[in-house]
Scaffold this motif. Sequence first.
Motif, mmCIF file in Angstrom:
data_model
loop_
_atom_site.group_PDB
_atom_site.id
_atom_site.type_symbol
_atom_site.label_atom_id
_atom_site.label_comp_id
_atom_site.label_asym_id
_atom_site.label_seq_id
_atom_site.Cartn_x
_atom_site.Cartn_y
_atom_site.Cartn_z
ATOM 1 N N PHE A 366 0.799 -1.221 0.000
ATOM 2 C CA PHE A 366 0.000 0.000 0.000
ATOM 3 C C PHE A 366 0.836 1.278 0.000
ATOM 4 N N ASP A 367 2.019 1.223 0.586
ATOM 5 C CA ASP A 367 2.824 2.432 0.773
ATOM 6 C C ASP A 367 4.104 2.366 -0.068
ATOM 7 N N PRO A 368 4.711 3.533 -0.346
ATOM 8 C CA PRO A 368 5.959 3.557 -1.130
ATOM 9 C C PRO A 368 7.157 3.112 -0.280
ATOM 10 N N ILE A 369 7.136 1.848 0.114
ATOM 11 C CA ILE A 369 8.209 1.256 0.915
ATOM 12 C C ILE A 369 8.720 0.025 0.181
ATOM 13 N N PRO A 370 9.797 0.134 -0.579
ATOM 14 C CA PRO A 370 10.334 -1.037 -1.286
ATOM 15 C C PRO A 370 11.026 -1.996 -0.323
ATOM 16 N N THR A 371 11.225 -3.206 -0.772
ATOM 17 C CA THR A 371 11.921 -4.207 0.029
ATOM 18 C C THR A 371 13.314 -3.718 0.421
ATOM 19 N N THR A 372 13.946 -2.935 -0.458
ATOM 20 C CA THR A 372 15.290 -2.433 -0.144
ATOM 21 C C THR A 372 15.290 -1.534 1.089
ATOM 22 N N ASP A 373 14.166 -0.865 1.392
ATOM 23 C CA ASP A 373 14.080 -0.080 2.620
ATOM 24 C C ASP A 373 14.193 -0.983 3.847
ATOM 25 N N TYR A 374 13.483 -2.109 3.804
ATOM 26 C CA TYR A 374 13.542 -3.050 4.930
ATOM 27 C C TYR A 374 14.971 -3.539 5.121
ATOM 28 N N TYR A 375 15.625 -3.932 4.041
ATOM 29 C CA TYR A 375 16.967 -4.503 4.174
ATOM 30 C C TYR A 375 18.039 -3.439 4.396
ATOM 31 N N ALA A 376 17.707 -2.168 4.119
ATOM 32 C CA ALA A 376 18.618 -1.093 4.516
ATOM 33 C C ALA A 376 18.685 -1.020 6.042
ATOM 34 N N LEU A 377 17.520 -1.060 6.701
ATOM 35 C CA LEU A 377 17.492 -1.067 8.160
ATOM 36 C C LEU A 377 17.982 -2.399 8.714
ATOM 37 N N PHE A 378 17.717 -3.452 8.003
ATOM 38 C CA PHE A 378 18.213 -4.775 8.389
ATOM 39 C C PHE A 378 19.739 -4.761 8.458
ATOM 40 N N GLY A 379 20.375 -4.129 7.499
ATOM 41 C CA GLY A 379 21.831 -4.026 7.505
ATOM 42 C C GLY A 379 22.343 -3.237 8.690
ATOM 43 N N VAL A 380 21.613 -2.177 9.066
ATOM 44 C CA VAL A 380 22.014 -1.369 10.222
ATOM 45 C C VAL A 380 22.001 -2.218 11.492
ATOM 46 N N LEU A 381 20.928 -2.968 11.676
ATOM 47 C CA LEU A 381 20.783 -3.730 12.916
ATOM 48 C C LEU A 381 21.605 -5.002 12.905
ATOM 49 N N GLN A 382 21.818 -5.591 11.735
ATOM 50 C CA GLN A 382 22.680 -6.760 11.651
ATOM 51 C C GLN A 382 24.152 -6.376 11.813
ATOM 52 N N SER A 383 24.452 -5.108 11.646
ATOM 53 C CA SER A 383 25.815 -4.623 11.889
ATOM 54 C C SER A 383 26.016 -4.257 13.353
ATOM 55 N N SER A 384 25.014 -4.544 14.173
ATOM 56 C CA SER A 384 25.058 -4.277 15.617
ATOM 57 C C SER A 384 24.898 -5.591 16.362
ATOM 58 N N GLU A 385 25.380 -5.621 17.595
ATOM 59 C CA GLU A 385 25.265 -6.839 18.397
ATOM 60 C C GLU A 385 25.174 -6.484 19.871
ATOM 61 N N GLN A 386 24.697 -7.452 20.640
ATOM 62 C CA GLN A 386 24.620 -7.298 22.086
ATOM 63 C C GLN A 386 25.824 -8.021 22.692
ATOM 64 N N PRO A 387 26.772 -7.285 23.292
ATOM 65 C CA PRO A 387 27.974 -7.934 23.823
ATOM 66 C C PRO A 387 27.672 -8.788 25.058
ATOM 67 N N GLU A 388 28.543 -9.756 25.328
ATOM 68 C CA GLU A 388 28.344 -10.630 26.485
ATOM 69 C C GLU A 388 28.596 -9.910 27.804
ATOM 70 N N SER A 389 29.383 -8.864 27.778
ATOM 71 C CA SER A 389 29.641 -8.103 29.001
ATOM 72 C C SER A 389 29.792 -6.644 28.646
ATOM 73 N N GLY A 390 29.593 -5.802 29.645
ATOM 74 C CA GLY A 390 29.719 -4.370 29.414
ATOM 75 C C GLY A 390 29.089 -3.600 30.541
ATOM 76 N N PRO A 391 29.100 -2.281 30.464
ATOM 77 C CA PRO A 391 28.547 -1.453 31.543
ATOM 78 C C PRO A 391 27.053 -1.654 31.770
#
Length: 897
Positions: A366-391
């Motif tokens: 329905f909206d002007p949101i191509p699949t590439t928009d989803y995977y653009a954000l997917f790349g941002v979050l897949q380039s992030s991680e939750q470390p095993e330890s930290g503050p």
Amino acid sequence: MNSCAICSYALDRIGVVLATLMTLVCCQALDGHAADAIPDNQLTFFESKVRPLLNDHCYECHSREFDEASGGLRLDTAEAIAKGGLGGTALVAGHPDQSLIMEVVSYESEMQMPPDGKLDDEMIAILRQWIEMGAPDPRHESQESQEEMASPLERDPQTHWAFIPPQAAHAAKQLADDSRDIVDDLASEVSVAEGVSINERADDSTLIRRLYFDLSGLPPTAEDVQDYCESTRPDKFTRLVDQLLAAPEFGERFGRHWLDVARYADTIGYATAGKERRYPGSHRYRDWVIRAIGQDMPYDEMVRHQLTGDRTDPNNEQGNLDAMGFLTLGRKFLNGLDRTDDQIDVITRGLLGMTVTCARCHDHKFDPIPTTDYYALFGVLQSSEQPESGPSPLMMVDREKTGDRPVFLRGQLGNRGPIAPRQFLTALRKPDEPRFHDGSGRKELADRITRADNPLFARVMVNRVWTHLIGRPLVDSPSDFGFRTQQPKVPQVLDDLATDFARDFSIKRLVRRIVSMRVYQQSSSVTSDNLAKDPNNECLSRANRRRRDLESLRDSMLCVSDSLDRQLGGEPVEISLPSPVARRTVYALIDRQNLPSLFRTFDFPDPNAHSPGRYFTTVPQQGLFLLNSPQVAELAKRTANRVRASVVGGNESNLDKLAVSMFQQVLGRTPNESEQSSAVNFLQQEPRPLENDIDPQFLWTYGTARLARADGQSLVSEFRPFGVFKGDRWQPQDEFPVDGDLGFSFVANENGHSPRDPTLATVRRFTAPDDGNLRIAGQMGHRAEEGDGVAITILIGGKEYHHSVEKSSNRPFGPYVARIKKGETVDVLAACGKTDSFDSFFFRGNLRLTRDDKTTIETNSVKHFSGSLDPPSTEPLDRLSQLAQVLIISNEFAFVD
């Protein structure tokens, strides 16, 4: 078969036929605009869960795309599913157990689909939930034909109102003498044009009650109401607003609103029974939200901390690293890609009002949101991680190697398409806007979301705040501002508020402005003429009547009974135990896996996903809870004791004073003459004796027993109850594990661990209170890949009905039916194999005992699991306590107006 049974059978069959016909009729009636008729939450569920599942596992053999209709069945449109194939209709809406699709995917018949392997339990549960909600399905033949002719991606975002930057409103003239804000003028203008009369200002006693509910979630005392109503200060309303905004209760109240958006919970969810399900430090995010709102942290700053706390406060010196629980406290899925999908959903629907996750498998419908928009954000979050330890245990950081990700064609991991550059959404960015390149891109994403020229950021939040204060949103789909969403009846209201809010993003200033409006302060009364002309109050000519939500209702009961603990923050607490817990409801333990019925009964949102807004229902279970809950009974007793103490000299013979004091204590007002007379008459009567009702919690005990096998049967002896209830489980003693044979043995609501000695077993025991026929069924299993499994045995009246060794399993058992006598037991035993390593198991059972007098007792091993319980009271509440309970369950207490 007797006549009643024949009628019941006939009605059941008629119901199936009618359900089938309704499915067919509805599907035939729907056209290209059918998706508009599907509730937003159901449409989101279908697009994010059901369509990808059908796409991945069914379309290859049952869709027009592959030119395949095996068995004459296609599953790519609602009409095709309703038409069915050679085996008949594929589903009966609302009846999963009567639907062919559930039969074949559950591998319960010779026809088993998909043929290359059974779907996992989570996927089967998705299909079941979809059918239970009526199988909402926007995929229709006529709609698909239209979509093939014109793609939503060809739409110019600037043709939709929500993608155009908001503008401040300018009133031509003052239309109402009592207008306090330009919004009042705008509302008056529309009301006059529609022929709708505008309500007068509510009286002072109504307004103070409304303000306390909205800004603190608690009721004012009778003294508060009297002082406010008798005050002649012209600025008393403003002073009260400032007082409530400055109080710590405001942060708790509005903090809970934001936790709905953030799908906050304290557990990881499904699929890890037998392991630790609590998120360590989950409460730190909740406490951060309450603190940030209480301190009036600007909303844009709040969002930046929640997305990029590793940049804004990397060592957690200010506590802002805990804000990243917004991303990291979602449900922990078996598939890591689904967890990223959940994070994309909470960012885009929660902050932008855009349903980007609908583009995971295909361009948005329905909206002007191509699949590439989803995977653009997917790349941002897949380039992030939750470390095993930290503050902070809630933090997220950039991976060592960051980069763009490919599009997964049709959402399939192994079917890779073009690379999707990390960048902002197509509909909201300029063509020459640079891509994200700073680490994962989360900081750039946060900056882009909160930028002043983003037309959605302020609008979405203003709409949420307006809903909490006014009781109805300006935009009916608070988390979907897409092309299908209609502009508000008075669009300038939203735009002017959004423009003003974006000046400093102060939530408190926004709240102060809204409650100062005539629109907020109006009476909620309505004439038949106004109701006919404006049934949904879109002209903003009156206040909306509102019921207290779960948090405010429970907190108010604690407050009037003088039981409320106003301590801020801390570990979550279990609030569904028989005895009242004094903490505010915002500090309740939120268990995704086993959300207590108390939460569901009072419309608490599903913590598994972002919640656009709460649905308010009025169902019998709510009244039944307030009538029968041991918690409510105890709070009624405490309220009565406080009232007794308030009467001069504790003179209980002065029934008039007791009645007046009780009304003031619970409802914050003095009763009228008729109410006082009725209350006194009520207090003069003797209470009736209690009926002998059984609480299923008291029928369960937990411990260990000696287990042996002889002649193919299991024999149990030497049952010893566990001595300590600690945290959320029963265990042998305070220190854990125990030296010796008992080792790690424990029993919790749905899981446990066997003893070290193979001749010992943990026991979950149900004792029959009467003779009758018993039925038991449920699920059991062992999730660990390691170890040699757990032997699980079910004995009914000492006779073995089930014995199996569970290893890396998750399977149903039963139903088993048996005759049982009073005092006999149902024992669920779990023993180790050769070793007790990795011997955590899970068990969920439903028992129904049908007594000889045809009455039934139903119990669930998870729902009715409990810690130490005081013996049930055999004495009824005294008359004063009953009066307290009557007022607590009244509409006046439960509703704001």
